[in-house]
Design an enzyme around this catalytic site. Structure first.
Site, PDB file in Angstrom:
ATOM      1  N   CYS A  50       0.845  -1.213   0.000  1.00 52.59           N
ATOM      2  CA  CYS A  50       0.000   0.000   0.000  1.00 52.59           C
ATOM      3  C   CYS A  50       0.873   1.252   0.000  1.00 52.59           C
ATOM      4  O   CYS A  50       1.743   1.395   0.857  1.00 52.59           O
ATOM      5  CB  CYS A  50      -0.912  -0.012   1.225  1.00 52.59           C
ATOM      6  SG  CYS A  50      -1.776   1.543   1.494  1.00 52.59           S
ATOM      7  N   CYS A  53       0.361   3.331   3.510  1.00 53.74           N
ATOM      8  CA  CYS A  53       0.718   2.824   4.838  1.00 53.74           C
ATOM      9  C   CYS A  53       2.020   3.482   5.327  1.00 53.74           C
ATOM     10  O   CYS A  53       2.894   3.828   4.528  1.00 53.74           O
ATOM     11  CB  CYS A  53       0.877   1.304   4.802  1.00 53.74           C
ATOM     12  SG  CYS A  53      -0.681   0.404   5.019  1.00 53.74           S
ATOM     13  N   HIS A 112      -4.330   0.408   8.057  1.00 47.08           N
ATOM     14  CA  HIS A 112      -4.828   0.115   6.706  1.00 47.08           C
ATOM     15  C   HIS A 112      -6.238  -0.495   6.714  1.00 47.08           C
ATOM     16  O   HIS A 112      -6.990  -0.351   5.752  1.00 47.08           O
ATOM     17  CB  HIS A 112      -3.841  -0.858   6.036  1.00 47.08           C
ATOM     18  CG  HIS A 112      -4.144  -1.179   4.612  1.00 47.08           C
ATOM     19  ND1 HIS A 112      -3.767  -0.357   3.569  1.00 47.08           N
ATOM     20  CD2 HIS A 112      -4.783  -2.230   4.046  1.00 47.08           C
ATOM     21  CE1 HIS A 112      -4.158  -0.902   2.421  1.00 47.08           C
ATOM     22  NE2 HIS A 112      -4.778  -2.039   2.678  1.00 47.08           N
ATOM     23  N   ASN A 152     -13.316   9.896  -1.541  1.00 42.29           N
ATOM     24  CA  ASN A 152     -13.936   8.889  -2.407  1.00 42.29           C
ATOM     25  C   ASN A 152     -13.730   7.559  -1.723  1.00 42.29           C
ATOM     26  O   ASN A 152     -12.599   7.158  -1.517  1.00 42.29           O
ATOM     27  CB  ASN A 152     -13.248   8.824  -3.780  1.00 42.29           C
ATOM     28  CG  ASN A 152     -13.669   9.960  -4.673  1.00 42.29           C
ATOM     29  OD1 ASN A 152     -14.769  10.472  -4.557  1.00 42.29           O
ATOM     30  ND2 ASN A 152     -12.777  10.361  -5.548  1.00 42.29           N
ATOM     31  N   SER A 160      -9.060   3.570  -5.828  1.00 42.47           N
ATOM     32  CA  SER A 160      -8.261   2.374  -6.090  1.00 42.47           C
ATOM     33  C   SER A 160      -7.583   1.829  -4.836  1.00 42.47           C
ATOM     34  O   SER A 160      -7.195   0.675  -4.792  1.00 42.47           O
ATOM     35  CB  SER A 160      -7.216   2.688  -7.155  1.00 42.47           C
ATOM     36  OG  SER A 160      -6.531   3.867  -6.807  1.00 42.47           O
ATOM     37  N   HIS A 163      -6.925   2.005   1.722  1.00 36.36           N
ATOM     38  CA  HIS A 163      -6.395   2.652   2.929  1.00 36.36           C
ATOM     39  C   HIS A 163      -7.253   3.890   3.236  1.00 36.36           C
ATOM     40  O   HIS A 163      -7.548   4.670   2.332  1.00 36.36           O
ATOM     41  CB  HIS A 163      -4.928   3.067   2.710  1.00 36.36           C
ATOM     42  CG  HIS A 163      -4.249   3.460   3.976  1.00 36.36           C
ATOM     43  ND1 HIS A 163      -3.307   2.652   4.598  1.00 36.36           N
ATOM     44  CD2 HIS A 163      -4.406   4.542   4.778  1.00 36.36           C
ATOM     45  CE1 HIS A 163      -2.904   3.247   5.711  1.00 36.36           C
ATOM     46  NE2 HIS A 163      -3.563   4.391   5.842  1.00 36.36           N
ATOM     47  N   HIS A 165      -8.458   7.239   3.523  1.00 35.55           N
ATOM     48  CA  HIS A 165      -7.856   8.524   3.164  1.00 35.55           C
ATOM     49  C   HIS A 165      -8.834   9.394   2.392  1.00 35.55           C
ATOM     50  O   HIS A 165      -9.825   8.908   1.838  1.00 35.55           O
ATOM     51  CB  HIS A 165      -6.596   8.317   2.322  1.00 35.55           C
ATOM     52  CG  HIS A 165      -6.869   7.880   0.912  1.00 35.55           C
ATOM     53  ND1 HIS A 165      -7.263   6.602   0.586  1.00 35.55           N
ATOM     54  CD2 HIS A 165      -6.820   8.569  -0.264  1.00 35.55           C
ATOM     55  CE1 HIS A 165      -7.433   6.516  -0.723  1.00 35.55           C
ATOM     56  NE2 HIS A 165      -7.182   7.685  -1.267  1.00 35.55           N
ATOM     57  N   GLN A 167      -8.918  13.579   0.273  1.00 33.24           N
ATOM     58  CA  GLN A 167      -8.071  14.511  -0.461  1.00 33.24           C
ATOM     59  C   GLN A 167      -8.488  15.944  -0.179  1.00 33.24           C
ATOM     60  O   GLN A 167      -9.600  16.198   0.275  1.00 33.24           O
ATOM     61  CB  GLN A 167      -8.180  14.254  -1.967  1.00 33.24           C
ATOM     62  CG  GLN A 167      -7.776  12.864  -2.387  1.00 33.24           C
ATOM     63  CD  GLN A 167      -7.772  12.732  -3.903  1.00 33.24           C
ATOM     64  OE1 GLN A 167      -7.170  13.536  -4.619  1.00 33.24           O
ATOM     65  NE2 GLN A 167      -8.458  11.732  -4.396  1.00 33.24           N
TER      66      GLN A 167
HETATM   67 ZN   LIG Z   1      -2.373   1.158   3.683  1.00 33.43          ZN
END
Ligand SMILES: [Zn+2]
Length: 345
Positions: A50, A53, A112, A152, A160, A163, A165, A167
């Site tokens: 990832c 990570c 993760h 998203n 895609s 993890h 997250h 933006q």
């Molecule tokens: Zn990750």
């Protein structure tokens, strides 16, 4: 009086000035459309492959910090770049202008395997604190006039990497969706000297039809004009132009309601529910946006099960958005879902 619950009608979005077509009588029609595959994967807390990570290498050779709390960095493949020279182009009917900005990635957690609904309230509070820090730093820049915080979540939304997250895209001009709201909020403020969204929330609190969750400082509801089947808006009851003025208790209530909404989402179809969420706030262009009232919207693509997706195609591409189940039906379904995540039941 016409029963809107059984007749096609259109509803007005007070924040954008646009209309949505509602066709509640169509909810009984048979479904023979596309079904998505459901993957309820269990992910490890750390994935060596990832790129988000802690300690891992990203494409381009950057090494992630060994972060233990929410952490942000400048997107390696940013859609907007700093230091783009100011330029305008006009030739006949062709028109263009340069655009500059900064794109950042915000990792919500070093773990993760997590998502917002299964994170602790204190950990979501840390995410909001990082959003505040980013918003402050970016808004202090002279050439940043709008800051879009968004997430998203899920393959269906084109994300895609699982993890946790989001933006932040910050830019010189005011994007279209926000420009519409600037106009509507300002006009109402001019005529009524109060917050359009604040007054709307008061109406919803009286009607109680579309509220799905509430605490002392925040409310979550399916807006009267919702376009997506299970669209939800979270807003502070007191008018805040942006997230910077939230005090500690308000910030915690914001974290609590994000958790409450995303738990209900996951519980709806017993999957990690996909969505795009975003926070609309006052522009940072130096104007006094006394009319603004920040809010966070969730636009999830799923319709009637974990595998049936709503597409904005055909009529919606060419005419106006359309929905079948009413905002009230969606709100009732979400409101009645458990506040405990299905994985803990
Ligand atoms: Zn990750």
């Amino acid at each position: 009086m016409v029963d809107f619950n059984d007749n096609s009608h259109r509803r007005y979005n007070i924040l954008t000035g646009e209309w949505v077509l509602v066709s509640p009588h169509r909810t009984k029609r048979p479904w023979q459309g596309k079904e998505e595959n459901v993957v309820n994967e269990i992910r490890p807390s750390y994935d060596a492959e990832c790129y988000l990570c802690p300690g891992n290498e990203r494409a381009g050779g950057h090494i992630n910090e060994d972060y233990t709390k929410p952490w942000s960095f400048v997107n390696d493949f940013a859609a907007l770049k700093k230091d783009v020279p100011l330029a305008k182009f006009k030739s006949g009917l062709l028109k263009a202008e340069s655009e500059s900005g900064i794109c950042k990635v915000v990792c919500f957690s070093p773990d993760h395997s997590l998502t917002l609904p299964v994170m602790r309230v204190e950990a979501i509070d840390d995410v909001i604190t990082l959003w505040q820090k980013e918003f402050k730093n970016l808004s202090d820049k002279a050439d940043i006039n709008h800051i879009q915080i968004f997430e998203n979540k899920g393959d269906l939304m084109g994300c895609s990497n699982p993890h946790p997250h989001g933006q932040i895209w910050a830019q010189r001009t005011i994007p279209q969706e926000v420009a519409k709201k600037n106009k509507q909020l300002r006009e109402y403020w001019h005529n009524n000297h109060s917050s359009l969204l604040g007054d709307y929330i008061k109406e919803e609190q009286e009607l109680k039809e579309r509220i799905i969750s509430e605490n002392e400082n925040f409310i979550a509801l399916v807006p009267y004009w919702a376009v997506w089947p299970y669209e939800v808006m979270i807003a502070p009851k007191k008018q805040h132009r942006n997230i910077l003025t939230l005090n500690t208790e308000e910030r915690l209530d914001y974290a609590r309601i994000i958790k409450a909404v995303t738990i209900k989402y996951d519980n709806l179809f017993k999957i990690s529910f996909p969505y795009s969420s975003g926070i609309h706030q006052a522009p940072t262009d130096g104007q006094d946006w006394e009319s603004w009232h920040f809010h966070m919207s969730f636009y999830p693509p799923l319709l009637r099960s974990a595998t049936v997706k709503k597409f904005m195609v055909g009529y919606e591409m060419f005419a106006t958005p359309q929905r079948d189940i009413t905002a009230e039906m969606a709100a009732k379904t979400l409101r009645n879902l458990s506040d405990i995540h299905y994985s803990n039941l």
